[in-house]
Write an enzyme that holds these catalytic residues in place. Structure first.
Site, short mmCIF file in Angstrom:
data_model
loop_
_atom_site.label_atom_id
_atom_site.label_comp_id
_atom_site.label_asym_id
_atom_site.label_seq_id
_atom_site.Cartn_x
_atom_site.Cartn_y
_atom_site.Cartn_z
N ASP A 12 0.89 -1.17 0.00
CA ASP A 12 0.00 0.00 0.00
C ASP A 12 0.92 1.21 0.00
OD1 ASP A 12 -1.64 2.14 0.61
OD2 ASP A 12 -2.28 1.38 2.57
N LYS A 73 2.87 11.34 -3.50
CA LYS A 73 1.89 10.57 -4.28
C LYS A 73 0.95 11.50 -5.05
CE LYS A 73 -1.58 6.94 -3.57
NZ LYS A 73 -2.16 6.05 -2.54
N GLU A 176 -7.21 0.58 -4.66
CA GLU A 176 -7.23 0.51 -3.19
C GLU A 176 -8.56 -0.01 -2.65
OE1 GLU A 176 -5.95 4.45 -2.14
OE2 GLU A 176 -3.94 4.06 -2.89
N ASP A 203 -13.08 5.52 2.72
CA ASP A 203 -11.67 5.64 3.10
C ASP A 203 -11.36 7.06 3.56
OD1 ASP A 203 -8.92 5.83 3.21
OD2 ASP A 203 -8.55 4.85 1.29
#
Ligand code: AMP
Length: 655
Positions: A12, A73, A176, A203
């Site tokens: 992850d 990211k 994800e 999330d």
């Protein structure tokens, strides 16, 4: 290294933290040598060319603000224009690389160069790889890596490239939310062909929020020849995603900090904001987060903060702010933020409405540390009408799901009946090409399962034309201009023929990772064409090498610009505070040296002129002189702050 056969690891690669896991056969996190599961996604570049990664880089980030890169990211596979919205939130300078790709400028103190987000991510991946090798006792060269469901081809490709730079073959890129569903075993309850389940993945991390609506469909059962083992191709589709790239648990902390600051100002400074030293501000934040976490378990949390730590003349009489906060109070503070997340959920449900077609929601999966907040859980249960899955650690569920997928690919994990589930993802956005009229012709439509293949025939428009150019697009909109261009493909070597005669067959292939490749041939002559790809945001090996060699003259200019922008912003705050305090102190010069106030006013005027010229054009400003003037004013104004605070604590109404 010796030991059992090399595994495929699941990673992850997060915005804030990254984790690595393996399934042998049960999925488990592989911790570092100190038993820590999470690796902060933070990299510091040191002057000697080395990099410091993870906990140490994060802990020392304040002291090494300019050389520490966090949140990279957000730049993966993006152009400078794409990243413009995020740039103000990033603690480093973003500069343009080849084809306008977003790059990170590492200042001279960190070795002075421009690096790609892929290289920064590769440093994190390399650390995770070493962590896994240590924990497993074997070498590891293959990984499944997760990405957000909304990542486009360029962002996925960039993630793959980062793996390559870290010596890892990325055998599969998984969404994800799909990984989170897999971690809960939602992919291994083998469904009847065509049967489907709807899964919501909610999330909420430290800084970002994503909600995804997934559909898991039971695929055909196919017999695998001599092995006589059935492979079940269940597949996940992403029906809709929504989110907020700047919403998370950190905002809950900020709400508490704002409450504390307001009350401190009321209690100790007649309602005027108090200029607290950085250490005190940092401890406010730390206390706020601790209180928030406590309130996930308890009904109340207490904080006790010493305000005159060190420095000040009245340190002998401690000035303490004490407060007990109830869960109800906290919930009313964060309510509006939770409402924002819930509004995103409703939007995603609306977007998926046609595809959901009244289907019930079968599961809601919680991901991200902030979903431990009871209010979040309650509101999610309310809006979806179902209790969310919270059994697994919400920080680990994505990595565990990546490991499940890795285990399936490596054959180290399988479901009960000895059957191997082959989980397929789908193409998240349609792929196509720009037509002569500027429209988007879709070749592979959204939600096709991967691997997917499609072809199209083209011809030439001029006699003797030997090459044509194709603009490859991704998106759902009708016009090319509204879709994202992934790159330009040049088909070269077409045998010269009259216009319209060549039959150019162009084949698109999206592999199991969702990565596109293009092949082309001229059908009449059977000649394979050379397809040269000019990616918009990709990264070739040569580019990495060139970037590494590139002089940092460019970076220096960008850094100066960034430095001046920071100076302008910080100096503005200083000037504002000093002017406000001067206005309050007014004519009462008691406690100051003669001429002190006048001297201060002059320095403020000097700094204000620099701020204004910095705002007009950064090139006209000497950054060192600016820095020096700001430091001098900071130093000189200490006395003013001390006197103002002392007066306010005596309660004489000034300060
Ligand atoms: P992540 O990015 O998924 O690691 O989530 C980090 C966020 O979760 C941070 O804002 C943490 O403060 C928050 N968090 C961690 N534990 C808890 C908890 N027990 N209750 C509420 N928030 C938490």
């Amino acid at each position: 290294m010796t030991g059992p056969p090399a595994s495929i690891i699941g990673i992850d690669l997060g915005t804030t933290n990254s984790l690595v896991a393996v399934a042998d056969p049960r999925p488990r996190i592989l911790p570092d040598e100190r038993g820590r599961n999470m690796l902060p996604s933070v990299v510091r570049f040191n002057a000697d060319g080395s990099a410091t990664v993870g906990h140490e880089a994060r802990e020392q980030a304040v002291a090494n603000a300019v050389t520490t890169i966090a949140g990279v990211k957000r730049l993966m596979g993006r152009s400078v224009r794409d990243a413009a919205g995020d740039a103000p939130f990033l603690p480093f300078s973003v500069v343009a690389g080849e084809h306008d790709t977003a790059r990170v400028a590492v200042p001279a103190a960190g070795g002075g160069r421009v690096v790609s987000p892929q290289e920064v991510s590769a440093i994190i991946l390399r650390t995770l790889r070493a962590q896994a090798e240590r924990a497993l006792g074997v070498g590891v060269s293959r990984a499944v890596v997760t990405v957000p469901a909304y990542f486009d081809d360029a962002q996925r490709q960039a993630t793959r490239d980062a793996g390559r730079l870290a010596g890892l073959e990325v055998v599969r890129i998984v969404n994800e939310p799909t990984a989170a569903a897999l971690a809960y075993g939602l992919g291994s309850t083998v469904l009847a062909p065509g049967a489907s389940r709807t899964i919501i993945v909610f999330d909420l991390g430290g800084g970002t929020f994503d909600v995804s609506i997934l559909r898991l469909t039971g695929g055909e059962t196919r017999s695998h020849g001599a092995e006589a083992r059935a492979a079940v191709s269940d597949f996940f589709q992403v029906l809709a995603t929504a989110g907020d790239t700047h919403l998370g648990g950190d905002d809950f902390d900020h709400a508490l900090v704002a409450l504390f600051s307001r009350e401190i100002a009321e209690e100790f400074n007649g309602g005027e904001p108090l200029d607290l030293p950085p250490e005190t501000r940092q401890s406010l934040k730390t206390f706020a987060e601790a209180a928030k976490i406590r309130l996930s378990e308890a009904d109340t949390a207490s904080v006790r903060i010493l305000l005159n730590e060190g420095g000040s003349e009245n340190r002998n009489t401690p000035v303490v702010y004490e407060r007990t906060i109830t869960r109800a109070e906290f919930e009313s503070l964060i309510g509006p933020m939770v409402d924002r997340a819930i509004a995103c959920c409703k939007r995603a449900l609306r977007d998926a409405k046609r595809e959901l077609d009244g289907a019930a929601i079968d599961a809601v999966v919680m991901v991200g540390g902030a979903t431990r907040t009871p209010l979040v859980r309650r509101r999610v249960a309310e809006v979806f009408g179902i209790e969310p899955y919270t059994g697994l650690n919400p920080d680990e569920v994505v990595a565990l799901g990546a490991a499940v997928q890795a285990g399936l690919l490596a054959g180290t994990a399988g479901d009960e009946g000895g059957r191997r589930g082959l989980l397929l993802d789908v193409v998240p956005l349609s792929l196509g090409i720009e037509t002569i009229g500027g429209a988007m012709a879709k070749l592979i439509v959204r939600n096709s399962t991967v691997p997917a293949r499609a072809h199209e025939l083209f011809s030439t428009s001029a006699d003797g034309q030997t090459s044509i150019k194709l603009n490859i697009l991704q998106g759902e909109r009708e016009m090319a201009a509204d879709c994202r261009s992934l790159g330009t493909y040049h088909l070269r070597g077409i045998p010269p023929m009259p216009a319209g005669i060549p039959r150019l067959r162009v084949e698109f292939l999206v592999d199991a990772n969702g990565v596109l490749s293009v092949r082309a041939a001229e059908e009449r002559s059977g000649k394979r064409l050379d397809v040269q790809i000019v990616p918009n945001h990709g990264l070739s090996q040569e580019e990495v090498e060139r970037l590494e060699r590139e002089s940092f003259a460019h970076a220096r200019e960008d850094m100066t610009r960034h430095r001046i922008a920071d100076l302008v912003a910080n100096a503005r705050l200083d000037v504002k505070w000093i002017e406000a305090t001067l206005a309050r102190v007014g004519a009462d010069a008691g406690g100051f040296e003669p001429g002190y106030i006048e001297g201060l006013r002059e320095r403020v005027a000097g700094l204000r002129a620099m701020i204004e010229s910095g705002e007009r054009d950064w090139r006209g400003v000497d950054a060192d002189a600016f820095h020096h003037a700001k430091e001098e004013l900071d130093r000189e104004s200490v006395r003013l702050h001390e006197v103002a605070i002392a007066r306010s604590l005596r309660g004489d109404g000034v300060g």
